[in-house]
Write an enzyme that holds these catalytic residues in place. Structure first.
Site, PDB file in Angstrom:
ATOM      1  N   SER A 141      -0.096  51.057 -70.000  1.00  0.00           N
ATOM      2  CA  SER A 141      -0.763  49.759 -69.864  1.00  0.00           C
ATOM      3  C   SER A 141      -1.642  49.589 -68.639  1.00  0.00           C
ATOM      4  O   SER A 141      -2.246  48.530 -68.475  1.00  0.00           O
ATOM      5  CB  SER A 141       0.270  48.632 -69.879  1.00  0.00           C
ATOM      6  N   SER A 168      -1.327  46.822 -72.037  1.00  0.00           N
ATOM      7  CA  SER A 168      -1.067  45.399 -72.021  1.00  0.00           C
ATOM      8  C   SER A 168      -1.615  44.665 -70.802  1.00  0.00           C
ATOM      9  O   SER A 168      -1.678  43.452 -70.796  1.00  0.00           O
ATOM     10  CB  SER A 168       0.441  45.175 -72.070  1.00  0.00           C
ATOM     11  N   LYS A 201      -0.754  40.793 -62.484  1.00  0.00           N
ATOM     12  CA  LYS A 201      -0.334  40.654 -63.885  1.00  0.00           C
ATOM     13  C   LYS A 201       0.828  39.670 -63.980  1.00  0.00           C
ATOM     14  O   LYS A 201       1.716  39.671 -63.113  1.00  0.00           O
ATOM     15  CB  LYS A 201       0.090  42.030 -64.419  1.00  0.00           C
TER      16      LYS A 201
HETATM   17  N1  GLN Z   1       1.218  50.033 -75.541  1.00  0.00           N
HETATM   18  C1  GLN Z   1       2.532  50.419 -75.167  1.00  0.00           C
HETATM   19  C2  GLN Z   1       3.534  49.489 -75.795  1.00  0.00           C
HETATM   20  O1  GLN Z   1       3.134  48.678 -76.539  1.00  0.00           O
HETATM   21  C3  GLN Z   1       2.670  50.450 -73.677  1.00  0.00           C
HETATM   22  C4  GLN Z   1       2.762  49.117 -73.066  1.00  0.00           C
HETATM   23  C5  GLN Z   1       2.944  49.163 -71.582  1.00  0.00           C
HETATM   24  O2  GLN Z   1       2.693  50.164 -70.944  1.00  0.00           O
HETATM   25  N2  GLN Z   1       3.431  48.069 -71.038  1.00  0.00           N
HETATM   26  O3  GLN Z   1       4.710  49.545 -75.570  1.00  0.00           O
END
Ligand code: GLN
Length: 482
Positions: free
Chosen positions: A176, A152, A77
């Site tokens: 995520s 994400s 990532k």
């Molecule tokens: N969807 C969550 C957020 O927007 C988690 C994102 C993540 O785990 N990086 O913060």
């Protein structure tokens, strides 16, 4: 012949024929990575690709004999630092930024013989649940190109689901890894907080950030976790506990395991067809000999509100460093320092990141921090206690990973709708407990996942139960080549 990039075992069988053939694995992964970028509607899982010299396979096959990751192509990532490839976090503000050091997890992967194929797309600074907020365009779900891959870490999930790489690294602050894994039909592991060093993971919300793993099987994910886990002098929050061994998966028996299903995760927000699939998975666990008991996690409904106070609060502090003076974008034309900072941040950050910074600054500000931040911190303590009570009774908690399968692009334009898609994943991050999502079936040809959560440092038990369940479920991915 089995696809050589569908699992670690298939890759080794392929490469075992001759070391030169092992080199072809990297070429094959790169070729597939390039292919998924072409076409009218590219998947766009990658933001950058490695350009290995022609005899790169020599270096890759020099790895420790017997390492399960020797010569394995891996995707990372793009908020995890690598040498030689940019680390953009999906943001304009870090466009073309190349880190002077590699993350500990990346170094450990390479030491185990893995080869970094490229950096994967993500929501800007990992803030989002669909990979739509990347400044470099969204990633498409390889199962259905009209739908999001989740987020994400959507690029890593898509790269594994599309068969470009057998395993990938992602990050999880509120879900995520599990959420995109569920939506792409692959396995996603978020370890215990402190299990994997965060050194070189660009900070979003430091008390919630984790590095996690994507794979097509629990066993493959366990091998990657074993390679990257363990104490690191560069991360004071990394734990000294013994690293979970992939070999331990065989020692865990589903029969005799006590699994708790929290009623709060089966409420009105859960799609009816996903619920049916989940029920079937529960029955499968029972058939395998597990004792399934209903439990209650009363703080579940408050977890989202708690997360969306704590995470932006920490983000607003962490993102203060992007001021144009040290790395990344610097807006030109400003004379005064404050003006330069204002312009750089105005040009460099997208809407969602700005929303988080504003929200975070607000909940921490004098007069409001008592009302918001303090209360969220107290709620986090209550969530922890909830899990503590649950794990006194059960070995693992089993629940749906997401309320619905992958949604369409633009479908969740209202930020609150988007935030609500994290309703089942944020609690494990707030509590720092390990969690794994495995695919349990398809609805209308779209993957649906369910997650197992265990007490802190209990990855061996969690992955053992997950592997046993995975075997009984016999999931078939919609893209499996026949
Ligand atoms: N969807 C969550 C957020 O927007 C988690 C994102 C993540 O785990 N990086 O913060």
């Amino acid at each position: 012949m089995t696809d050589p990039l569908c699992s670690l075992r298939a890759a080794h069988e392929f490469a075992g024929q001759a070391p030169e053939v092992g080199g072809q694995l990297l070429e094959l992964a790169l070729e597939r990575a390039r292919n998924q970028e072409s076409g009218r509607r590219p998947i766009h899982a990658f933001l950058s690709l490695a350009e290995p010299p022609p005899d790169a396979w020599r270096a890759a096959s020099r790895s420790p004999a017997g390492s399960p990751l020797a010569g394995i192509p891996v995707a990372v990532k793009d908020n995890i630092c690598t040498l030689g490839l940019p680390t953009t976090c999906g943001s304009r503000i870090l466009e073309a930024y190349v880190s002077p050091f590699a993350a500990t997890a990346v170094r450990r992967l390479e030491r185990a013989g893995a080869w970094i194929v490229g950096k994967t797309n993500l929501d800007e600074f990992a803030m989002g649940s669909s990979t739509e907020t990347s400044a470099y365009g969204p990633t498409r779900n390889p199962v259905d190109l009209d739908r999001v891959p989740g987020g994400s870490s959507g690029g890593s999930a898509a790269a594994v689901a599309a068969g470009v790489v057998p395993v990938a690294l992602g990050s999880s602050t509120g879900g995520s890894v599990r959420q995109p894994a569920a939506m792409c039909g692959v396995v996603g592991v978020k370890p215990t907080y402190g299990r994997v060093s965060r050194y070189g993971l660009v900070a979003f919300a430091s008390s919630l950030d984790h590095i996690g793993v994507f794979a097509r099987s629990v066993r493959d994910a366990a091998h990657v976790l074993e390679a990257i886990a363990g104490c690191d002098e560069h991360d004071a929050t990394s734990g000294r506990q013994e690293v979970p061994r992939a070999a331990a998966l065989d020692d865990v028996d589903l029969s005799g395991a006590v699994i708790g299903v929290p009623g709060e995760y089966l409420g009105a927000g859960l799609d009816g067809r996903s619920r049916r699939l989940f029920k079937r998975a529960v029955e499968t666990a029972e058939r395998g000999g597990a004792r399934v008991v209903p439990i209650s996690l009363p703080t579940t409904s408050a977890a989202i509100a708690c997360y969306y106070v704590v995470a932006p609060a920490e983000a607003s502090a962490n993102l203060a460093r992007y001021d144009g003076s040290r790395y990344g974008l610097r807006s030109s034309g400003a004379v005064a320092y404050s003006e330069a900072v204002r312009r750089t941040r105005g040009e460099g950050f997208g809407d969602e990141v700005r929303r988080r910074i504003l929200l975070g600054t607000y909940v921490l500000s004098a007069g409001y921090s008592e009302a918001y931040y303090r209360r969220a911190r107290d709620m986090r303590g209550a969530i922890l206690e909830d899990f503590g009570r649950a794990f006194a009774r059960v070995d693992a908690v089993f629940a749906p990973t997401t309320p619905t399968h992958a949604f369409r692009f633009g479908e969740k334009a209202d930020p609150y709708d988007m935030y609500r898609s994290d309703v089942y994943t944020v609690a494990a991050n707030l509590a720092g407990i390990p969690a794994v999502s495995i695919p349990i079936g398809n609805v209308d040809g779209l993957p649906v996942g369910a997650q197992l959560m265990c007490g802190r440092w209990r990855e061996e038990q969690m992955l053992g139960i997950a592997a046993a369940l995975e075997e009984l479920l016999e999931y078939r991915h919609p893209l499996t080549r026949r």
